[in-house]
Write a protein that holds these residues in place. Structure first.
Motif, PDB file in Angstrom:
ATOM      1  N   GLU A 242       0.818  -1.209   0.000  1.00  0.00           N
ATOM      2  CA  GLU A 242       0.000   0.000   0.000  1.00  0.00           C
ATOM      3  C   GLU A 242       0.858   1.268   0.000  1.00  0.00           C
ATOM      4  N   ALA A 243       2.193   1.114   0.030  1.00  0.00           N
ATOM      5  CA  ALA A 243       3.057   2.296   0.084  1.00  0.00           C
ATOM      6  C   ALA A 243       3.064   3.009  -1.262  1.00  0.00           C
ATOM      7  N   LEU A 244       3.173   4.320  -1.233  1.00  0.00           N
ATOM      8  CA  LEU A 244       3.216   5.088  -2.473  1.00  0.00           C
ATOM      9  C   LEU A 244       4.496   4.791  -3.237  1.00  0.00           C
ATOM     10  N   THR A 245       4.344   4.586  -4.532  1.00  0.00           N
ATOM     11  CA  THR A 245       5.473   4.239  -5.373  1.00  0.00           C
ATOM     12  C   THR A 245       6.523   5.350  -5.390  1.00  0.00           C
ATOM     13  N   ALA A 246       6.074   6.597  -5.250  1.00  0.00           N
ATOM     14  CA  ALA A 246       6.990   7.731  -5.329  1.00  0.00           C
ATOM     15  C   ALA A 246       8.085   7.651  -4.268  1.00  0.00           C
ATOM     16  N   GLY A 247       7.803   7.004  -3.142  1.00  0.00           N
ATOM     17  CA  GLY A 247       8.767   6.984  -2.046  1.00  0.00           C
ATOM     18  C   GLY A 247       9.820   5.900  -2.167  1.00  0.00           C
ATOM     19  N   LEU A 248       9.726   5.034  -3.177  1.00  0.00           N
ATOM     20  CA  LEU A 248      10.670   3.926  -3.275  1.00  0.00           C
ATOM     21  C   LEU A 248      11.934   4.340  -4.025  1.00  0.00           C
ATOM     22  N   SER A 249      12.995   3.562  -3.837  1.00  0.00           N
ATOM     23  CA  SER A 249      14.237   3.830  -4.563  1.00  0.00           C
ATOM     24  C   SER A 249      14.043   3.521  -6.046  1.00  0.00           C
ATOM     25  N   GLY A 250      14.947   4.059  -6.891  1.00  0.00           N
ATOM     26  CA  GLY A 250      14.843   3.864  -8.333  1.00  0.00           C
ATOM     27  C   GLY A 250      14.773   2.397  -8.714  1.00  0.00           C
ATOM     28  N   GLY A 251      15.589   1.594  -8.071  1.00  0.00           N
ATOM     29  CA  GLY A 251      15.634   0.165  -8.383  1.00  0.00           C
ATOM     30  C   GLY A 251      14.294  -0.496  -8.112  1.00  0.00           C
ATOM     31  N   ASN A 252      13.687  -0.124  -7.009  1.00  0.00           N
ATOM     32  CA  ASN A 252      12.414  -0.732  -6.661  1.00  0.00           C
ATOM     33  C   ASN A 252      11.287  -0.222  -7.549  1.00  0.00           C
ATOM     34  N   GLN A 253      11.375   1.044  -7.949  1.00  0.00           N
ATOM     35  CA  GLN A 253      10.379   1.554  -8.898  1.00  0.00           C
ATOM     36  C   GLN A 253      10.464   0.793 -10.218  1.00  0.00           C
ATOM     37  N   GLN A 254      11.703   0.554 -10.655  1.00  0.00           N
ATOM     38  CA  GLN A 254      11.886  -0.154 -11.913  1.00  0.00           C
ATOM     39  C   GLN A 254      11.324  -1.572 -11.816  1.00  0.00           C
ATOM     40  N   LYS A 255      11.519  -2.198 -10.654  1.00  0.00           N
ATOM     41  CA  LYS A 255      10.977  -3.542 -10.481  1.00  0.00           C
ATOM     42  C   LYS A 255       9.455  -3.521 -10.542  1.00  0.00           C
ATOM     43  N   ILE A 256       8.845  -2.463  -9.996  1.00  0.00           N
ATOM     44  CA  ILE A 256       7.383  -2.389 -10.060  1.00  0.00           C
ATOM     45  C   ILE A 256       6.928  -2.184 -11.497  1.00  0.00           C
ATOM     46  N   ALA A 257       7.714  -1.387 -12.255  1.00  0.00           N
ATOM     47  CA  ALA A 257       7.374  -1.199 -13.666  1.00  0.00           C
ATOM     48  C   ALA A 257       7.393  -2.547 -14.390  1.00  0.00           C
ATOM     49  N   LEU A 258       8.345  -3.408 -14.013  1.00  0.00           N
ATOM     50  CA  LEU A 258       8.393  -4.748 -14.603  1.00  0.00           C
ATOM     51  C   LEU A 258       7.240  -5.608 -14.085  1.00  0.00           C
ATOM     52  N   ALA A 259       7.000  -5.503 -12.787  1.00  0.00           N
ATOM     53  CA  ALA A 259       5.949  -6.314 -12.165  1.00  0.00           C
ATOM     54  C   ALA A 259       4.606  -6.079 -12.842  1.00  0.00           C
ATOM     55  N   LYS A 260       4.401  -4.808 -13.201  1.00  0.00           N
ATOM     56  CA  LYS A 260       3.156  -4.424 -13.824  1.00  0.00           C
ATOM     57  C   LYS A 260       2.880  -5.273 -15.065  1.00  0.00           C
ATOM     58  N   TRP A 261       3.938  -5.540 -15.854  1.00  0.00           N
ATOM     59  CA  TRP A 261       3.730  -6.309 -17.070  1.00  0.00           C
ATOM     60  C   TRP A 261       3.760  -7.801 -16.824  1.00  0.00           C
ATOM     61  N   LEU A 262       4.539  -8.205 -15.843  1.00  0.00           N
ATOM     62  CA  LEU A 262       4.550  -9.631 -15.520  1.00  0.00           C
ATOM     63  C   LEU A 262       3.193 -10.050 -14.998  1.00  0.00           C
ATOM     64  N   ALA A 263       2.583  -9.144 -14.210  1.00  0.00           N
ATOM     65  CA  ALA A 263       1.291  -9.459 -13.628  1.00  0.00           C
ATOM     66  C   ALA A 263       0.267  -9.705 -14.717  1.00  0.00           C
TER      67      ALA A 263
END
Ligand code: ADP
Ligand code: MG
Length: 498
Positions: free
Chosen positions: A390-411
């Motif tokens: 539930e944490a806001l994506t803006a607060g994460l480190s660049g690496g973790n944001q990039q992983k979420i960008a990947l997760a979005k498509w893997l999902a």
């Protein structure tokens, strides 16, 4: 004989994150002890527990065999422990002298005794060789000088142990040199320093022993003279960097998943022909302006001018439509994830589920549980470090944001992934994790087109590399022939004569 300072099975949990997991090690008196680990490893948390900012959930800290459990920074001070923070630790609108003596302002007849105040502050500053006027307002000092005042405050109030959390991150070269000299002096006086830093050279120049944390766990404590930077990096990230060839390279390729034929877009690229098979990672190299990003975006349907033929799993794709591209199983992880890839104002769960929403929606409603399960699965799988989904994506480190960008498509379970600059702005450990992930995805039979400006990255993960020059394919290099030199020649057009 008991150790001077000992952490014994220290555990600290924040909502959703085990910041420290059963951490035990000892620190010798009069040494500078390095604490290193990737972002989120737990270094600051450990320092803050020692300095009374946080309290441990379980475990103990002992000084000369006696358990201490400071409930506040003030209590820690009384026990001889101080921390030099990166964040402003003082009142910016008070003077250096007032800040230094804040806990114990000299008074005479009910008034603050300014003469004594200034004299005391001057002595404290002199003790750490700080040439700072005690009357200066804290708020007007540079970070480096404010840090010096923090050290003066620590030493002046009798600290025996000083935690320095990334002290050089905003210091100039001369300020850094001054700090190192001061650390030498403090050590010689018998003080013990816990020095948190990412900067390997510093640690090797300055510290006696080193402790590596990873994901809240203690990995190693050893004399700096017994280790080397490469070993420390391996300990930090949990495996050797780029040490093994990706597993997907040994697998048999499946059928063609993406086929691109006579693909052109006026002014961007022309007559592009290639295909990617299931389980294959194909790189796209080229200099800035060669048309790399334009090409992947056009394949994804973002270019209404593009002409030619694309098929996915042998089915023709209608060009210029993101909806069709999505329906056909294409996914795009764009170069500028802040602008195009993620909605930073959404939380991790929402971002992960974004692309998969149509699959999660029933009768127009998003199935929350399905969304939550999906986000949890991918947060785990990609080792995304976030306090919660539930944490806001803006607060994460660049690496973790990039992983979420990947997760979005893997999902969404895309069969064909177009990935533009997979590791831009990502730290060394997260980079390795992203490469590992791409390898796993290839092993699962996904087809990937990876654009990157970092040739070593493409050389590391791809089976083939297509080189674009001025919007056209200048050549294709297979893995056996990979070399930065040959790729660069193709990129720059120097091989024309050959
Ligand atoms: P480091 O200093 O090694 O980068 P930290 O000690 O700051 O790591 O953080 C360790 C973990 O604890 C991270 O996952 C971080 O998000 C989490 N964390 C740290 N402080 C807090 C806090 N006050 N509230 C919630 N989570 C926190
Ligand atoms: Mg930190």
């Amino acid at each position: 004989m008991s150790a001077y300072l000992e952490f014994r099975q220290v555990t600290k949990r924040f909502p959703g994150v085990l910041a420290l997991d059963d951490v035990s090690f000892t620190v010798e008196r009069g040494t500078c002890h390095a604490l290193i680990g990737e972002n989120g490893a737990g270094k600051s948390t450990l320092g803050k527990i020692l300095a009374g900012v946080y309290t441990a959930d379980t475990g103990q800290i002992l000084i000369e065999g006696r358990a201490i459990a400071p409930a506040s920074p003030l209590e820690a001070r009384e026990l001889g422990v101080a921390m030099v923070h990166q964040e402003l630790a003082f009142c910016p609108n008070l003077s250096v002298a007032e800040n230094l003596c804040l806990g114990d302002l000299p008074r005479r007849a009910g008034f603050i005794d300014r003469t004594t105040l200034i004299a005391r502050a001057r002595a404290m500053l002199a003790a750490v060789g700080a040439d700072i006027d005690p009357d200066t307002l804290i708020g007007t000092l540079s970070t480096g000088r404010e840090q010096l005042v923090q050290i003066a405050a620590a030493v002046g109030t009798g600290a025996q142990i000083i935690v320095m959390d990334e002290p050089t991150s905003s210091l100039s070269a001369t300020e850094t040199a001054d700090l190192f000299r001061l650390i030498g002096t403090l050590k010689a006086r018998g003080l013990t320093l816990i020095y948190v830093s990412h900067r390997m050279e510093e640690l090797f120049a300055l510290c006696d022993n080193i402790t590596v944390l990873r994901d809240g766990r203690h990995i190693a404590t050893e004399p700096i003279s017994d280790t080397q930077p490469t070993r420390v990096v391996t300990q930090m990230i949990g495996r050797e960097l780029r040490a093994h060839t990706p597993a997907h390279l040994d697998r048999e390729l499946g059928p063609v998943r993406l086929n691109v034929k006579n693909f052109s877009s006026c002014g961007a690229f022309k007559d592009i022909n290639f295909s990617i098979r299931a389980g294959e990672i194909v790189g796209v190299a080229g200099i800035v302006g060669a048309g790399r990003s334009e090409l992947v975006q056009a394949i994804f349907g973002l270019d209404s001018e593009a002409t030619g033929h694309i098929s996915v799993d042998d089915r023709p794709l209608l060009l210029g439509s993101i909806e069709r591209a999505l329906a056909a199983g294409l996914g795009l992880v764009p170069e500028d994830r802040k602008r195009q890839g993620l909605v930073l104002g959404l939380n991790c769960r929402e971002n992960t589920a974004l692309a998969a929403l149509p699959l999660l929606t029933r009768l127009g409603f998003v199935r929350r549980n399905a969304e939550r399960n999906l986000a949890t699965t991918y947060t785990k799988r990609l080792r995304i470090k976030t306090p919660s989904i539930e944490a806001l994506t803006a607060g994460l480190s660049g690496g973790n944001q990039q992983k979420i960008a990947l997760a979005k498509w893997l999902a969404r379970d895309c069969d064909v992934l177009l990935i533009d600059e997979p590791t831009r702005g990502v730290d060394v450990g997260a980079k390795a994790e992203i490469y590992q992930l791409l390898d796993e995805l290839a092993c699962e039979g996904k087809a990937m087109l990876v654009v990157s400006s970092e040739l070593p990255e493409l050389i590391g993960i791809c089976r083939r590399i297509i080189v674009l020059r001025a919007g056209q394919i200048a050549g294709e290099v297979s893995r056996a022939a990979f070399s930065e030199a040959s790729l660069m020649q193709l990129m720059a057009g120097l091989n024309a004569a050959a």
